[in-house]
Scaffold this motif. Structure first.
Motif, short mmCIF file in Angstrom:
data_model
loop_
_atom_site.label_atom_id
_atom_site.label_comp_id
_atom_site.label_asym_id
_atom_site.label_seq_id
_atom_site.Cartn_x
_atom_site.Cartn_y
_atom_site.Cartn_z
N PHE A 124 0.78 -1.25 0.00
CA PHE A 124 0.00 0.00 0.00
C PHE A 124 0.81 1.29 0.00
CE2 PHE A 124 -3.43 -2.74 1.29
CZ PHE A 124 -4.59 -2.06 0.97
N SER A 250 -7.15 -6.49 0.81
CA SER A 250 -8.24 -5.53 0.60
C SER A 250 -8.32 -5.05 -0.85
CB SER A 250 -8.05 -4.38 1.58
OG SER A 250 -9.31 -3.83 1.87
N ARG A 251 -8.13 -3.76 -1.15
CA ARG A 251 -8.16 -3.35 -2.56
C ARG A 251 -7.08 -4.11 -3.33
NH1 ARG A 251 -7.49 2.77 -0.98
NH2 ARG A 251 -8.67 1.84 0.73
N LYS A 254 -8.37 -7.61 -4.04
CA LYS A 254 -9.14 -7.63 -5.30
C LYS A 254 -8.14 -7.81 -6.44
CE LYS A 254 -11.78 -3.74 -3.21
NZ LYS A 254 -12.60 -4.35 -2.22
N SER A 274 -10.65 -9.31 0.62
CA SER A 274 -10.75 -8.59 -0.67
C SER A 274 -12.12 -7.97 -0.90
CB SER A 274 -10.39 -9.53 -1.81
OG SER A 274 -11.31 -10.61 -1.89
N GLU A 290 -20.04 -4.14 1.78
CA GLU A 290 -19.93 -2.98 0.89
C GLU A 290 -20.68 -3.24 -0.42
OE1 GLU A 290 -15.89 -2.24 -0.46
OE2 GLU A 290 -16.39 -0.13 -0.81
N ARG A 294 -21.69 1.80 -3.66
CA ARG A 294 -20.80 2.56 -2.78
C ARG A 294 -19.36 2.52 -3.29
NH1 ARG A 294 -17.36 3.37 1.07
NH2 ARG A 294 -17.74 4.56 2.93
N ILE A 295 -18.92 1.34 -3.67
CA ILE A 295 -17.50 1.22 -4.06
C ILE A 295 -17.23 2.01 -5.35
CG2 ILE A 295 -17.48 -0.91 -5.49
CD1 ILE A 295 -15.09 -1.85 -3.87
N PHE A 299 -14.71 5.04 -4.91
CA PHE A 299 -13.44 4.71 -5.57
C PHE A 299 -13.68 4.57 -7.08
CE2 PHE A 299 -13.44 2.88 -1.27
CZ PHE A 299 -12.36 3.55 -0.71
N TRP A 302 -11.16 2.56 -9.46
CA TRP A 302 -10.76 1.15 -9.32
C TRP A 302 -11.30 0.28 -10.45
CZ3 TRP A 302 -11.70 -0.09 -3.38
CH2 TRP A 302 -10.74 0.60 -2.62
N TRP A 343 -17.64 -5.71 6.26
CA TRP A 343 -17.55 -4.87 5.06
C TRP A 343 -16.99 -5.68 3.88
CZ3 TRP A 343 -19.85 -0.63 3.73
CH2 TRP A 343 -19.31 0.26 2.80
N HIS A 393 -10.01 -5.63 10.19
CA HIS A 393 -9.46 -5.44 8.85
C HIS A 393 -7.97 -5.09 8.94
CE1 HIS A 393 -10.02 -4.54 4.60
NE2 HIS A 393 -9.32 -3.43 4.76
C1 GCU Z 1 -12.32 0.57 1.67
C2 GCU Z 1 -13.10 -0.04 0.53
C3 GCU Z 1 -12.86 -1.53 0.39
C4 GCU Z 1 -11.38 -1.82 0.36
C5 GCU Z 1 -10.72 -1.19 1.55
C6 GCU Z 1 -9.19 -1.33 1.58
O1 GCU Z 1 -12.83 0.10 2.88
O2 GCU Z 1 -14.46 0.25 0.73
O3 GCU Z 1 -13.43 -2.02 -0.79
O4 GCU Z 1 -11.15 -3.18 0.30
O5 GCU Z 1 -10.97 0.20 1.55
O6 GCU Z 1 -8.57 -1.42 0.53
O7 GCU Z 1 -8.64 -1.30 2.69
#
Ligand code: GCU
Length: 412
Positions: A124, A250-251, A254, A274, A290, A294-295, A299, A302, A343, A393
Motif C-alpha cells: 500500500f 483488501s483493494r 481484489k 478482498s 460494501e 458505494r464502491i 473509488f 478502481w 464490510w 481489517h
Molecule cells: C475501503 C473499501 C474496500 C477496500 C478497503 C481497503 O474500505 O471500501 O473495498 O477493500 O478500503 O482497501 O482497505
C-alpha cells in the motif's frame, strides 16, 4: 498486435442497462448464447475466454498487452539481512518506453536453499515501510496521506516511515517458513487516486481524451504490476517459477484475485479481505457488506465506467465474482477474512467459492470446497480454501502463518 501496454481490443458487447436481469449468480457453465458447458475442453476453449472478456469489458477494463521487454537491474543486495537468515534485494524493473513508470521489487529469500516457492504482491505505501533496512528505496511518486513518515500536505514519502508497517509483510517470518517473498509499491504502477496524469494510465493516448467505458482501470493496472513482477520472478534462479503465490490485502486483495485469474503462471491465489470487487459477491445478501454502488462512487478509478453503471442494479451484471474465481481453476484460491470485517463480506465470499466449485469439479476435484461455512479460526484448506480469524481489517503475521500453511499444502 497492439503496441505493448495498450489495451487489447475486445468484441462488441451490449450496454450495461440493456442486459437481462439475473437475481442469482449467473451460471459459470452457461455461455452468453445459452450453450451449456460440460467439459474441461469447452470450458477452456469457449467459456473461460468469454468470461475473461466480460470481466474486462464490464468491470476491470481491458487487459493491457504484455510489454515487449522487461529489464531488471539489481539496486542492492544484502546477503546477511533478515537477522542473518536470508538475502534482501531490491530490483528495478523497466519496461520498453522510457516514459513508463518503473516497478521496484523488494525480494526476501532464504539463503543456501534450492529455488523456493515465492509469495508476490503489491503493497500500500512503499517497500520502505516493510523493513528498516536503509538501502530500501523510498518512493518518489505520490503516496497516500496518513501513512507513517508521509509529509503532511505533499503526499511524499520520507525515510521516517522505514520499517513502520513491517507487520503487514513480515519478511523474516516468511523466509523462516522456507519461502521467498516479493512485493512492490502499487502506486509506482498506478497511484490510488482518480485522474490520469500519472502512472500507467498516463501513458495511454486514450486516457487523455474521453476514456472508453472499458478503459483499463486501476485494479487492472495493479494486477498488471503483479504480472510484471512475475515476469522477473520466473527468470530468477532463486525462486521456483512453478510455485508462485499472489497475495494482496483488501483493494490489493481484489488485485491479487484478478492477477491470478489473468495469469496462469501464478500457482496459488490468496485474496485477503478482498471484499466487493474481489472475492465478495456483487449480488450481496449481507446488509453489512460494501455494495457496488458505494464502491464505484467512493473509488471511481478502481473499476471501469461500465461497472459504475451497475450500481443501481447489480442483477444486470452478466457474471458474479464466483466466475472470476472459476477462471483460476484448477489452481488453489484461498479467501481469508476477519470476523469484525463484515464490510469485506466473509460469508458472501464463501458463497462465491461454493458457486465456483462446479468448474473445479470439471478438473476432477470432487470436493473442491468445504461443505459448510467453516468456523472462525479453522482453516478449510481445500482447493477453494477459506479462513476467518477473529479481529479486524488488517494483514498480520498471524494471517501470514495461514498463508504459509496453505502454501505448505499446495506448493510443497
Ligand atoms: C475501503 C473499501 C474496500 C477496500 C478497503 C481497503 O474500505 O471500501 O473495498 O477493500 O478500503 O482497501 O482497505
Amino acid at each position: 498486435a497492439p503496441p505493448a501496454g495498450s489495451p487489447v481490443p475486445l468484441p462488441a458487447f451490449p450496454p450495461p442497462d440493456t442486459l437481462p436481469s439475473t437475481a442469482e449468480f449467473p451460471d459459470p457453465l452457461v455461455m452468453r448464447d445459452g450453450t451449456k458447458i460440460a467439459t474441461k475442453k469447452d470450458w477452456e476453449e469457449k467459456r473461460r475466454p468469454e468470461l475473461k472478456e466480460l470481466f474486462q469489458h464490464y468491470m476491470y477494463g481491458r487487459f493491457p498487452a504484455k510489454p515487449e521487454k522487461v529489464t531488471a537491474k539489481v539496486l542492492f543486495e544484502d546477503t546477511k539481512a533478515l537477522g542473518g537468515k536470508g538475502t534482501l534485494r531490491e530490483v528495478e524493473l523497466t519496461f520498453g518506453p522510457p516514459e513508463w513508470p518503473k516497478l521496484y521489487l523488494l525480494i526476501a529469500a532464504p539463503n543456501g536453499t534450492p529455488p523456493v516457492a515465492c509469495f508476490v504482491g503489491p503493497n500500500f505505501g512503499g517497500n520502505h515501510l516493510l523493513t528498516a533496512h536503509e538501502q530500501v528505496r523510498v518512493p518518489t511518486v505520490w503516496v497516500p496521506g496518513g501513512y507513517p513518515g508521509v509529509e503532511k500536505g505533499t503526499n511524499r514519502a520520507t525515510a521516517e516511515g522505514r520499517g513502520k508497517q513491517a507487520d503487514t509483510w513480515p519478511l523474516q517470518q516468511i523466509v523462516e517458513s522456507g519461502y521467498a517473498v516479493a512485493t512492490f509499491y502499487c502506486g509506482d504502477v498506478q497511484p490510488d487516486r482518480p485522474g490520469v496524469s500519472e502512472g500507467m494510465r498516463a501513458t495511454l493516448p486514450a486516457a487523455k481524451d474521453a476514456p472508453p467505458a472499458d478503459e483499463t482501470a486501476t485494479v487492472m493496472w495493479w494486477a498488471w504490476g503483479c504480472h510484471r513482477a512475475v515476469d522477473f520472478l520466473v527468470t530468477d534462479p532463486r525462486t521456483d517459477a512453478k510455485r508462485l503465490a499472489v497475495v494482496g490485502h483488501s483493494r490489493l486483495g481484489k488485485t491479487a484475485l484478478l492477477a491470478g485469474a489473468f495469469d496462469d503462471r501464478i500457482a496459488v491465489v490468496i485474496p485477503h479481505q478482498s471484499g466487493c470487487g474481489g472475492a465478495g459477491p456483487s449480488r450481496s445478501k449481507n446488509p453489512k457488506a460494501e455494495p457496488v454502488k458505494r464502491i464505484t462512487t467512493v473509488f471511481p478509478h478502481w473499476f471501469c465506467a461500465n461497472f459504475r453503471a451497475f450500481g443501481d442494479d447489480t442483477t444486470k451484471i452478466p457474471f458474479d465474482q464466483h466466475s472470476l474465481v472459476a477462471i483460476c481453476a484448477p489452481r488453489p484460491v484461498l479467501a481469508t477474512n476477519a470476523d469484525d470485517d463484515q464490510w469485506a463480506n466473509p460469508p458472501g465470499q464463501f458463497d462465491v467459492l461454493t458457486a465456483a466449485a462446479p468448474v473445479y469439479r470439471l478438473y476432477g476435484d470432487a470436493r473442491p470446497v468445504a461443505a459448510k461455512l467453516p468456523e472462525t479460526g479453522t482453516l478449510a484448506d481445500e482447493r477453494l480454501g477459506y479462513f476467518v480469524r477473529a479481529g479486524k481489517h488488517s494483514m498480520t503475521p498471524d494471517d501470514w502463518k495461514v498463508f504459509t500453511r496453505y502454501a505448505d499444502k499446495w506448493l510443497k
